[in-house]
Design a protein around this motif. Structure first.
Motif, PDB file in Angstrom:
ATOM      1  N   ASP A   1       0.734  -1.118   0.005  1.00 30.17           N
ATOM      2  CA  ASP A   1       0.190  -0.025   0.052  1.00 30.17           C
ATOM      3  C   ASP A   1       1.013   1.172  -0.009  1.00 30.17           C
ATOM      4  N   PHE A   2       1.997   1.195  -0.483  1.00 34.55           N
ATOM      5  CA  PHE A   2       2.926   2.288  -0.413  1.00 34.55           C
ATOM      6  C   PHE A   2       2.294   3.610  -1.273  1.00 34.55           C
ATOM      7  N   GLU A   3       2.399   4.712  -0.758  1.00 37.47           N
ATOM      8  CA  GLU A   3       1.656   5.746  -1.454  1.00 37.47           C
ATOM      9  C   GLU A   3       2.594   6.880  -1.873  1.00 37.47           C
ATOM     10  N   GLY A   4       3.747   6.738  -1.744  1.00 40.08           N
ATOM     11  CA  GLY A   4       4.707   7.603  -2.360  1.00 40.08           C
ATOM     12  C   GLY A   4       5.025   7.178  -3.702  1.00 40.08           C
ATOM     13  N   ILE A   5       6.013   8.056  -4.505  1.00 40.83           N
ATOM     14  CA  ILE A   5       6.585   7.739  -5.620  1.00 40.83           C
ATOM     15  C   ILE A   5       7.885   7.065  -5.750  1.00 40.83           C
ATOM     16  N   VAL A   6       8.040   6.220  -6.599  1.00 49.65           N
ATOM     17  CA  VAL A   6       9.249   5.336  -6.774  1.00 49.65           C
ATOM     18  C   VAL A   6       9.808   5.618  -8.129  1.00 49.65           C
ATOM     19  N   ILE A   7      11.051   6.089  -7.947  1.00 46.09           N
ATOM     20  CA  ILE A   7      11.724   6.438  -9.314  1.00 46.09           C
ATOM     21  C   ILE A   7      12.885   5.088  -9.349  1.00 46.09           C
ATOM     22  N   CYS A   8      12.354   4.538 -10.561  1.00 49.29           N
ATOM     23  CA  CYS A   8      13.183   3.205 -10.849  1.00 49.29           C
ATOM     24  C   CYS A   8      13.367   2.967 -12.228  1.00 49.29           C
ATOM     25  N   ASP A   9      14.053   1.678 -12.583  1.00 52.40           N
ATOM     26  CA  ASP A   9      14.110   1.380 -13.821  1.00 52.40           C
ATOM     27  C   ASP A   9      12.711   0.301 -14.420  1.00 52.40           C
ATOM     28  N   CYS A  10      13.061  -0.104 -15.607  1.00 53.62           N
ATOM     29  CA  CYS A  10      11.795  -0.961 -15.985  1.00 53.62           C
ATOM     30  C   CYS A  10      11.586  -2.220 -15.483  1.00 53.62           C
ATOM     31  N   TRP A  11      12.625  -2.597 -14.839  1.00 53.94           N
ATOM     32  CA  TRP A  11      12.222  -3.907 -14.087  1.00 53.94           C
ATOM     33  C   TRP A  11      10.972  -4.378 -13.757  1.00 53.94           C
ATOM     34  N   ARG A  12      10.478  -5.281 -13.754  1.00 54.76           N
ATOM     35  CA  ARG A  12       9.007  -5.958 -13.646  1.00 54.76           C
ATOM     36  C   ARG A  12       8.651  -5.833 -11.945  1.00 54.76           C
ATOM     37  N   ALA A  13       9.724  -6.095 -11.460  1.00 52.46           N
ATOM     38  CA  ALA A  13       9.587  -6.384  -9.800  1.00 52.46           C
ATOM     39  C   ALA A  13       8.651  -5.021  -9.167  1.00 52.46           C
ATOM     40  N   TYR A  14       8.857  -3.895 -10.055  1.00 51.99           N
ATOM     41  CA  TYR A  14       8.261  -2.596  -9.261  1.00 51.99           C
ATOM     42  C   TYR A  14       6.845  -2.393 -10.059  1.00 51.99           C
ATOM     43  N   ASN A  15       6.316  -3.388 -10.745  1.00 45.64           N
ATOM     44  CA  ASN A  15       5.214  -3.089 -11.594  1.00 45.64           C
ATOM     45  C   ASN A  15       3.937  -2.995 -10.460  1.00 45.64           C
ATOM     46  N   PHE A  16       3.907  -3.439  -9.432  1.00 44.73           N
ATOM     47  CA  PHE A  16       2.959  -3.480  -8.423  1.00 44.73           C
ATOM     48  C   PHE A  16       2.886  -2.124  -7.965  1.00 44.73           C
ATOM     49  N   LEU A  17       3.584  -1.361  -7.789  1.00 45.78           N
ATOM     50  CA  LEU A  17       3.600   0.069  -7.278  1.00 45.78           C
ATOM     51  C   LEU A  17       2.749   1.147  -7.936  1.00 45.78           C
ATOM     52  N   LYS A  18       1.900   2.012  -7.136  1.00 44.08           N
ATOM     53  CA  LYS A  18       0.998   2.777  -7.726  1.00 44.08           C
ATOM     54  C   LYS A  18       1.475   4.058  -8.357  1.00 44.08           C
ATOM     55  N   ILE A  19       2.410   4.564  -7.923  1.00 47.05           N
ATOM     56  CA  ILE A  19       3.197   5.674  -8.765  1.00 47.05           C
ATOM     57  C   ILE A  19       4.515   5.745  -9.030  1.00 47.05           C
ATOM     58  N   ILE A  20       4.833   5.565 -10.287  1.00 48.08           N
ATOM     59  CA  ILE A  20       6.165   5.242 -10.698  1.00 48.08           C
ATOM     60  C   ILE A  20       6.790   6.179 -11.782  1.00 48.08           C
ATOM     61  N   GLN A  21       8.084   6.463 -11.635  1.00 45.20           N
ATOM     62  CA  GLN A  21       8.759   7.366 -12.517  1.00 45.20           C
ATOM     63  C   GLN A  21       9.872   6.546 -12.971  1.00 45.20           C
ATOM     64  N   ARG A  22       9.817   6.128 -14.222  1.00 46.89           N
ATOM     65  CA  ARG A  22      10.763   5.193 -15.011  1.00 46.89           C
ATOM     66  C   ARG A  22      11.913   6.159 -15.478  1.00 46.89           C
ATOM     67  N   CYS A  23      12.977   5.336 -15.426  1.00 45.01           N
ATOM     68  CA  CYS A  23      14.338   6.051 -15.593  1.00 45.01           C
ATOM     69  C   CYS A  23      14.600   6.514 -17.111  1.00 45.01           C
ATOM     70  N   TRP A  24      14.932   7.691 -17.203  1.00 48.31           N
ATOM     71  CA  TRP A  24      15.136   8.126 -18.711  1.00 48.31           C
ATOM     72  C   TRP A  24      16.561   7.914 -18.904  1.00 48.31           C
ATOM     73  N   SER A  25      17.402   7.868 -18.171  1.00 51.71           N
ATOM     74  CA  SER A  25      18.950   7.518 -18.357  1.00 51.71           C
ATOM     75  C   SER A  25      18.881   5.982 -18.919  1.00 51.71           C
ATOM     76  N   HIS A  26      18.151   5.118 -18.405  1.00 53.23           N
ATOM     77  CA  HIS A  26      18.009   3.877 -18.927  1.00 53.23           C
ATOM     78  C   HIS A  26      17.520   3.897 -20.369  1.00 53.23           C
TER      79      HIS A  26
ATOM     80  N   ARG B   1      20.035   5.241 -22.968  1.00 52.25           N
ATOM     81  CA  ARG B   1      20.825   4.327 -23.268  1.00 52.25           C
ATOM     82  C   ARG B   1      20.577   3.234 -24.144  1.00 52.25           C
ATOM     83  N   LYS B   2      19.262   2.760 -23.821  1.00 52.65           N
ATOM     84  CA  LYS B   2      18.710   1.621 -24.816  1.00 52.65           C
ATOM     85  C   LYS B   2      18.646   2.358 -26.181  1.00 52.65           C
ATOM     86  N   ALA B   3      18.077   3.538 -26.378  1.00 52.74           N
ATOM     87  CA  ALA B   3      17.842   4.028 -27.611  1.00 52.74           C
ATOM     88  C   ALA B   3      19.446   4.423 -28.236  1.00 52.74           C
ATOM     89  N   GLU B   4      20.291   4.808 -27.404  1.00 53.92           N
ATOM     90  CA  GLU B   4      21.512   5.046 -28.050  1.00 53.92           C
ATOM     91  C   GLU B   4      22.088   3.711 -28.600  1.00 53.92           C
TER      92      GLU B   4
END
Length: 283
Positions: A102-127, A130-133
């Motif tokens: 029930d975590f209510e905060g914001i998690v900033i992380c990469d796109c690993w699926r272990a974080y998918n259950f979280l309500k509010i996520i910021q995915r990492c633009w650096s990742h 790098r993938k696009a590069e």
């Protein structure tokens, strides 16, 4: 010596004997570290509670060998706290354990699926960049180059927007505007097969790329967590692996507290003395 100078146990015993005439075997140093981590157990649990109640948490993980098996060191970082935990899992059970379902905060992380259950996520633009590069280097096509440039332009637009204070209404409008731009971008470049992987990467997390616009004080990258875990990566290169079950225990507790104290500008030796006095009842 162990945490600030990254000393291995054998080198620590050599230093103590040369500098102070104190003769110890590496196992004794390990035992001291284990006792120190147990003395700091209450402070470590308090640190976990602060992470769990934080409004913004930057998370990352990296592998670490323990007794020849692949384990994972996870870092959970806020503005003032840094928590390391070591587990044999890279699955969602670890962020569930630390943050809760029930975590209510914001998690900033990469796109690993272990974080998918979280309500509010910021995915990492650096990742993402790098993938696009990488797609540009591998495909070496004009389409890949242009796609990469347009992604960088979106990233610059995010940073430019966040330089100023924005009200909630303006942030919400900009958030949906940026999602629309991203949809248009991947819609156009979908026809280029060399971009299939990176477009899928974006599309699977579409509404999580611009959380940093929707909410203030959120970084668009996970660099804070990556920087926090870098010290552990260096330690991994030095020691190679934990060769006992006590190693992960004392490392995670003491490394977390020492890193947190450094971030807060506290005196590390004073904080350790306070803990030992309290736990072992001496003055």
């Amino acid at each position: 010596l162990k945490y600030l100078l990254r000393g291995v146990l054998r080198k620590i015993t050599s230093f103590l004997e040369i500098a102070y005439g104190l003769k110890l075997v590496p196992a004794s140093v390990g035992a001291i570290l284990t006792r120190a981590s147990r003395a700091a157990g209450l402070e470590y649990e308090e640190l976990k509670k602060r992470i769990k109640s934080a409004a913004r948490v930057y998370v990352d993980e990296t592998s670490f060998s323990v007794l020849g098996k692949n384990w994972w060191i996870w870092v959970f970082r806020t503005l003032n706290d840094l928590l390391l935990i070591i587990r044999p899992s890279r699955g969602k059970d670890v962020p569930l354990e630390i943050l809760g379902a029930d975590f209510e905060g914001i998690v900033i992380c990469d796109c690993w699926r272990a974080y998918n259950f979280l309500k509010i996520i910021q995915r990492c633009w650096s990742h993402l960049l790098r993938k696009a590069e990488k797609a540009v280097k591998e495909a070496n096509t004009k389409a890949a180059q242009n796609f990469y440039k347009k992604l960088k332009a979106l990233f610059k637009e995010i940073k430019r927007f966040n330089r100023k204070n924005r009200n909630e209404k303006l942030r919400e409008r900009k958030y949906w505007e940026m999602i629309k731009k991203m949809r248009s971008l991947i819609g156009y470049y979908r026809k280029y097969t060399e971009l299939t992987e990176v477009i899928g990467y974006i599309e699977n997390n579409l509404e999580n790329w611009f959380t940093c616009i929707r909410f203030n004080n959120v970084e668009p990258t996970n660099n804070w967590a990556e920087q926090a875990i870098r010290e552990t990566v260096i330690v991994r290169k030095i020691i190679g692996a934990f060769r006992s079950e006590e190693g992960p225990e004392y490392y995670s507790v003491l490394a977390s507290l020492i890193a947190t104290w450094k971030m807060r500008g506290d005196n590390i030796f004073s904080k350790l003395k306070e803990i030992f006095k309290k736990h072992y009842n001496f003055c």
